[in-house]
Write a protein that holds these residues in place. Sequence first.
Motif, short mmCIF file in Angstrom:
data_model
loop_
_atom_site.label_atom_id
_atom_site.label_comp_id
_atom_site.label_asym_id
_atom_site.label_seq_id
_atom_site.Cartn_x
_atom_site.Cartn_y
_atom_site.Cartn_z
N GLY A 137 0.89 -1.39 -0.14
CA GLY A 137 0.00 0.14 -0.01
C GLY A 137 0.72 1.14 0.05
O GLY A 137 0.53 2.31 -0.80
N GLN A 138 1.92 1.22 0.94
CA GLN A 138 2.78 2.55 0.77
C GLN A 138 3.68 2.69 -0.44
O GLN A 138 3.87 3.77 -0.87
CB GLN A 138 3.66 2.25 2.12
CG GLN A 138 2.86 2.48 3.69
CD GLN A 138 3.80 2.41 4.49
OE1 GLN A 138 5.07 2.20 4.46
NE2 GLN A 138 3.22 2.08 5.64
N PHE A 139 3.90 1.31 -1.11
CA PHE A 139 4.65 1.51 -2.17
C PHE A 139 3.76 2.11 -3.19
O PHE A 139 4.15 2.99 -3.96
CB PHE A 139 5.30 0.39 -2.58
CG PHE A 139 6.25 0.16 -3.69
CD1 PHE A 139 7.43 1.03 -3.85
CD2 PHE A 139 6.05 -0.46 -4.83
CE1 PHE A 139 8.25 1.30 -4.79
CE2 PHE A 139 7.03 -0.29 -5.67
CZ PHE A 139 8.03 0.32 -6.05
N LYS A 140 2.66 1.72 -3.37
CA LYS A 140 1.51 2.23 -4.51
C LYS A 140 1.49 3.61 -4.25
O LYS A 140 1.45 4.21 -5.25
CB LYS A 140 0.23 1.28 -4.24
CG LYS A 140 -0.66 1.79 -5.24
CD LYS A 140 -1.89 0.92 -5.02
CE LYS A 140 -3.18 1.31 -6.22
NZ LYS A 140 -4.47 0.61 -5.94
N THR A 141 1.31 3.90 -3.00
CA THR A 141 1.01 5.32 -2.78
C THR A 141 2.34 6.36 -3.22
O THR A 141 1.88 7.36 -3.79
CB THR A 141 0.88 5.79 -1.30
OG1 THR A 141 -0.54 4.93 -0.83
CG2 THR A 141 0.74 7.30 -1.00
N VAL B 234 7.89 -3.57 -13.41
CA VAL B 234 7.00 -2.90 -14.18
C VAL B 234 5.92 -1.75 -13.48
O VAL B 234 5.68 -0.94 -14.16
CB VAL B 234 5.89 -4.09 -14.44
CG1 VAL B 234 4.38 -3.56 -15.23
CG2 VAL B 234 6.60 -5.25 -15.48
N ASP B 235 5.85 -1.94 -12.31
CA ASP B 235 4.99 -0.98 -11.66
C ASP B 235 5.73 0.47 -11.52
O ASP B 235 5.09 1.45 -11.67
CB ASP B 235 4.68 -1.33 -9.98
CG ASP B 235 3.93 -2.43 -9.90
OD1 ASP B 235 3.08 -3.00 -11.06
OD2 ASP B 235 3.99 -3.23 -8.95
N VAL B 236 7.08 0.41 -11.24
CA VAL B 236 7.91 1.56 -11.43
C VAL B 236 7.63 2.43 -12.51
O VAL B 236 7.57 3.60 -12.74
CB VAL B 236 9.25 1.25 -10.90
CG1 VAL B 236 10.13 2.60 -11.00
CG2 VAL B 236 9.46 0.71 -9.67
N THR B 237 7.86 1.60 -13.75
CA THR B 237 8.05 1.93 -15.18
C THR B 237 6.60 2.43 -15.57
O THR B 237 6.53 3.71 -16.21
CB THR B 237 8.18 0.74 -16.03
OG1 THR B 237 9.46 0.09 -15.68
CG2 THR B 237 8.34 1.19 -17.67
N GLN B 238 5.64 1.89 -15.16
CA GLN B 238 4.36 2.38 -15.32
C GLN B 238 4.09 3.84 -14.57
O GLN B 238 3.61 4.87 -15.05
CB GLN B 238 3.18 1.52 -14.96
CG GLN B 238 3.17 0.24 -15.76
CD GLN B 238 2.06 -0.59 -15.25
OE1 GLN B 238 1.72 -0.81 -13.64
NE2 GLN B 238 1.34 -1.34 -16.01
N ALA B 239 4.58 3.98 -13.44
CA ALA B 239 4.52 5.04 -12.82
C ALA B 239 5.11 6.35 -13.41
O ALA B 239 4.73 7.52 -13.49
CB ALA B 239 4.92 5.09 -11.30
#
Length: 347
Positions: free
Chosen positions: A227-231, A292-297
């Motif tokens: 949750g914190q990483f997503k935020t 992938v999550d970091v790249t999308q951000a």
Amino acid sequence: MSISYSSLGSIPTCYATVSIGTPDTPLDQKLKAIADAGFRGIELGFPDLLSFASKRRNAQVKPQDFDTLCDVGREVKQLVEESGLKIVMLQPFSNFEGWEKGSEGREDAFRRAKGWIRIMQAVGTDMLQVGSTDSPHALGSFDYLASDLRELADLLAPHNFRLAYENWCWATHAPDWKDVWEIVRRVDRPNVGLCLDTYQTAGGEWADPTTDSGLIEREGGREALEGQFKTSLEALSRTIPKEKIYILQISDAYKPRTPLNSEADESGLRPRGKWSSCLRPVPFDGGYLPVVDVTQAVLKTGFRSWFSMEVFDGGPDGTDQDWKDLKGYAKKAMASHHRLLQEAADP
């Protein structure tokens, strides 16, 4: 912001020369492997420039022998151009900011900066990567760190050169993207932006090489961590203007087979720095970070500029590899790039 796959086709590809072979590997062999795999540019690693210069001079060239490095740098420029590539960035310029005024460390930092600017002119690049300092002697005020970087930016500006500031996740004062972005805001110069990195972001805010799980262990467990990483990633997408991101470096990380010691080693290198040096493969090749999550951000900011493979792949146990197939590894990196774009795009 949506991420259409069609919008990603124009992203230029880059490969760091320090990320294939060793400093002893002939530079022309590195360049051929990178070019043959379809990359358009390189990050020129200072260790490779030093090695190339020493071979040309048949003597060990010192890091501050800027006359020789500039002479040989002009040869490197020609070699790169003949390979059909361009030098996107010179890297890694380290431990620059934060030295006490009047100190020997500060004098050395600015001496090095002026020398590296000369090298940039010689090799024909307009971007300097500066990693957030990991010196234990660096002063920690963001305003103070920004004032040093502002001086460097003003040295670069007459040459139309840019400064790409990167958070190193083991840095003394600026290990996160939020830290370097805040410092860049305070620098307030048009030629200063960010070098973001999938490893530095995920490896600093999500993973921990010193735990059995390989994750940051905090109250609330995995759910709280996610949750914190997503935020944090949502804040990155919302906060950083796309024009202030100069380059995105790509790598994954192996989970250490045995957790690393949580203390700095005898040289002062912190565990995430040690992890970074030999356990960073291309994505989808044995690592475990949410690349992938970091790249999308980053893509959600609207950024569509340089994607650069910067890996340090010593295999899952970090003991290095024989590098017999440079071309094969570079092609694997390009295949990883294409898969990353496919997985980062909207379904």
